[in-house]
Design a protein around this motif. Sequence first.
Motif, PDB file in Angstrom:
ATOM      1  N   ARG A  31     -33.144  -0.034  19.404  1.00  0.00           N
ATOM      2  CA  ARG A  31     -34.524   0.111  19.853  1.00  0.00           C
ATOM      3  C   ARG A  31     -34.539   0.242  21.356  1.00  0.00           C
ATOM      4  NH1 ARG A  31     -36.692  -5.304  17.244  1.00  0.00           N
ATOM      5  NH2 ARG A  31     -34.663  -5.937  17.950  1.00  0.00           N
ATOM      6  N   GLU A  88     -40.553  -1.145  22.693  1.00  0.00           N
ATOM      7  CA  GLU A  88     -41.049  -1.042  21.318  1.00  0.00           C
ATOM      8  C   GLU A  88     -41.544  -2.365  20.758  1.00  0.00           C
ATOM      9  OE1 GLU A  88     -37.774   0.582  19.196  1.00  0.00           O
ATOM     10  OE2 GLU A  88     -38.297   2.618  19.720  1.00  0.00           O
ATOM     11  N   GLN A  89     -41.320  -3.440  21.448  1.00  0.00           N
ATOM     12  CA  GLN A  89     -41.739  -4.747  20.953  1.00  0.00           C
ATOM     13  C   GLN A  89     -42.232  -5.586  22.119  1.00  0.00           C
ATOM     14  OE1 GLN A  89     -38.216  -6.271  19.191  1.00  0.00           O
ATOM     15  NE2 GLN A  89     -37.062  -6.269  21.066  1.00  0.00           N
ATOM     16  N   PRO A  90     -43.044  -6.596  21.840  1.00  0.00           N
ATOM     17  CA  PRO A  90     -43.536  -7.442  22.926  1.00  0.00           C
ATOM     18  C   PRO A  90     -42.397  -8.221  23.591  1.00  0.00           C
ATOM     19  CG  PRO A  90     -44.621  -7.991  20.834  1.00  0.00           C
ATOM     20  CD  PRO A  90     -43.566  -6.982  20.545  1.00  0.00           C
TER      21      PRO A  90
END
Length: 64
Positions: free
Chosen positions: A19, A23-25
């Motif tokens: 990733r 893409e993520q917190p």
Amino acid sequence: MKGEHEKEESSAPRPTHLRTGSEQPVDPEDLVRLSGREPTPERIEKARRELEEHGAAAVERYLP
């Protein structure tokens, strides 16, 4: 035999678990750890400000 090697690479399955950083917190402690440092209150506060100011771009400094 460069052509054969290139063919092997293109037909190999790509990893699906990779990733990019945005893409993520990410919380401030994560950002400090991404920089390769141990979290301290001062570093966490600086990372919090970076995340507020730059959002996901702050993470991209350390991850692709």
